[in-house]
Design a protein around this motif. Structure first.
Motif, PDB file in Angstrom:
ATOM      1  N   ARG A  64       2.332   1.774  30.475  1.00 49.41           N
ATOM      2  CA  ARG A  64       1.342   2.566  31.205  1.00 49.41           C
ATOM      3  C   ARG A  64       1.992   3.856  31.666  1.00 49.41           C
ATOM      4  O   ARG A  64       3.171   3.897  31.957  1.00 49.41           O
ATOM      5  CB  ARG A  64       0.840   1.806  32.426  1.00 49.41           C
ATOM      6  N   GLY A  65       1.192   4.879  31.748  1.00 49.40           N
ATOM      7  CA  GLY A  65       1.703   6.147  32.253  1.00 49.40           C
ATOM      8  C   GLY A  65       2.159   7.069  31.136  1.00 49.40           C
ATOM      9  O   GLY A  65       2.085   6.747  29.955  1.00 49.40           O
ATOM     10  N   ALA A  66       2.638   8.212  31.568  1.00 47.79           N
ATOM     11  CA  ALA A  66       3.030   9.270  30.640  1.00 47.79           C
ATOM     12  C   ALA A  66       4.370   8.957  29.975  1.00 47.79           C
ATOM     13  O   ALA A  66       5.229   8.301  30.571  1.00 47.79           O
ATOM     14  CB  ALA A  66       3.124  10.594  31.391  1.00 47.79           C
ATOM     15  N   PRO A  67       4.565   9.443  28.757  1.00 42.25           N
ATOM     16  CA  PRO A  67       5.859   9.288  28.097  1.00 42.25           C
ATOM     17  C   PRO A  67       6.960   9.989  28.894  1.00 42.25           C
ATOM     18  O   PRO A  67       6.718  10.988  29.569  1.00 42.25           O
ATOM     19  CB  PRO A  67       5.666   9.980  26.745  1.00 42.25           C
ATOM     20  N   VAL A  68       8.160   9.452  28.796  1.00 43.59           N
ATOM     21  CA  VAL A  68       9.331  10.051  29.432  1.00 43.59           C
ATOM     22  C   VAL A  68      10.156  10.690  28.321  1.00 43.59           C
ATOM     23  O   VAL A  68      10.566  10.013  27.379  1.00 43.59           O
ATOM     24  CB  VAL A  68      10.162   8.991  30.183  1.00 43.59           C
ATOM     25  N   VAL A  69      10.377  12.003  28.431  1.00 46.22           N
ATOM     26  CA  VAL A  69      11.106  12.744  27.406  1.00 46.22           C
ATOM     27  C   VAL A  69      12.380  13.295  28.033  1.00 46.22           C
ATOM     28  O   VAL A  69      12.325  14.029  29.018  1.00 46.22           O
ATOM     29  CB  VAL A  69      10.243  13.894  26.831  1.00 46.22           C
ATOM     30  N   GLU A  70      13.533  12.918  27.466  1.00 47.90           N
ATOM     31  CA  GLU A  70      14.829  13.391  27.949  1.00 47.90           C
ATOM     32  C   GLU A  70      15.506  14.191  26.844  1.00 47.90           C
ATOM     33  O   GLU A  70      15.495  13.778  25.688  1.00 47.90           O
ATOM     34  CB  GLU A  70      15.725  12.214  28.327  1.00 47.90           C
ATOM     35  N   HIS A  71      16.118  15.308  27.223  1.00 46.33           N
ATOM     36  CA  HIS A  71      16.803  16.169  26.260  1.00 46.33           C
ATOM     37  C   HIS A  71      18.266  16.292  26.663  1.00 46.33           C
ATOM     38  O   HIS A  71      18.575  16.747  27.759  1.00 46.33           O
ATOM     39  CB  HIS A  71      16.129  17.545  26.235  1.00 46.33           C
ATOM     40  N   ALA A  72      19.155  15.878  25.772  1.00 53.09           N
ATOM     41  CA  ALA A  72      20.594  16.006  26.004  1.00 53.09           C
ATOM     42  C   ALA A  72      21.155  17.014  25.007  1.00 53.09           C
ATOM     43  O   ALA A  72      20.962  16.880  23.797  1.00 53.09           O
ATOM     44  CB  ALA A  72      21.282  14.658  25.839  1.00 53.09           C
ATOM     45  N   ARG A  73      21.843  18.016  25.515  1.00 55.54           N
ATOM     46  CA  ARG A  73      22.407  19.073  24.670  1.00 55.54           C
ATOM     47  C   ARG A  73      23.851  18.752  24.301  1.00 55.54           C
ATOM     48  O   ARG A  73      24.607  18.246  25.119  1.00 55.54           O
ATOM     49  CB  ARG A  73      22.370  20.403  25.415  1.00 55.54           C
ATOM     50  N   GLY A  74      24.196  19.084  23.062  1.00 63.40           N
ATOM     51  CA  GLY A  74      25.583  18.962  22.632  1.00 63.40           C
ATOM     52  C   GLY A  74      26.122  17.549  22.640  1.00 63.40           C
ATOM     53  O   GLY A  74      27.209  17.308  23.142  1.00 63.40           O
TER      54      GLY A  74
END
Length: 130
Positions: free
Chosen positions: A118-128
């Motif tokens: 339930r709820g909105a997707p969780v989007v995580e961005h890791a650089r390098g």
């Protein structure tokens, strides 16, 4: 309907989930000011780059991992040393076929997308990451 491992409806559902995750990842990257150059770039049997983007003068090769909430492995833990090496080789091939390295070099990023029940997707961005 669920068909045994390796095909059928289960593969279609995973493919759709992966494409949805890649769309969310592309939105995250463009929202961060990057320009998406290509999605799902294939290099023969070597593999595929989920997203190729430009961040200023840096070429970004981005791996996207999408998981359902409650999945055993968090998407951000999915890039193994072997996967990182394959991404580096794919980045080299992309550069060879697209006119050389950009002035800012190449960076490999990871976007993890977690789809909760339930709820909105969780989007995580890791650089390098590699």
């Amino acid at each position: 309907m669920i068909v045994g491992a390796g095909g059928g409806a289960d593969m279609n559902a995973r493919g759709a989930m992966g494409r949805y995750g890649e769309t969310l990842a592309a939105r995250r990257l463009t929202g961060a000011g990057m320009t998406v150059l290509e999605r799902n770039w294939r290099c023969g049997r070597t593999g595929e780059i989920d997203i190729v983007a430009r961040d200023g003068d840096v070429l970004v090769v981005c791996e996207v991992k999408t998981r359902r909430g409650g999945a055993f492995e968090h998407p951000m833990a999915a890039v193994t040393p072997d996967k990182a090496e394959r991404l580096r080789r794919l980045a080299e091939r992309w550069i060879q076929t697209h006119g050389g390295a950009p002035p800012g070099g190449v960076r490999i990023d990871l976007v993890g997308v977690l789809l909760p029940q339930r709820g909105a997707p969780v989007v995580e961005h890791a650089r390098g990451v590699a």
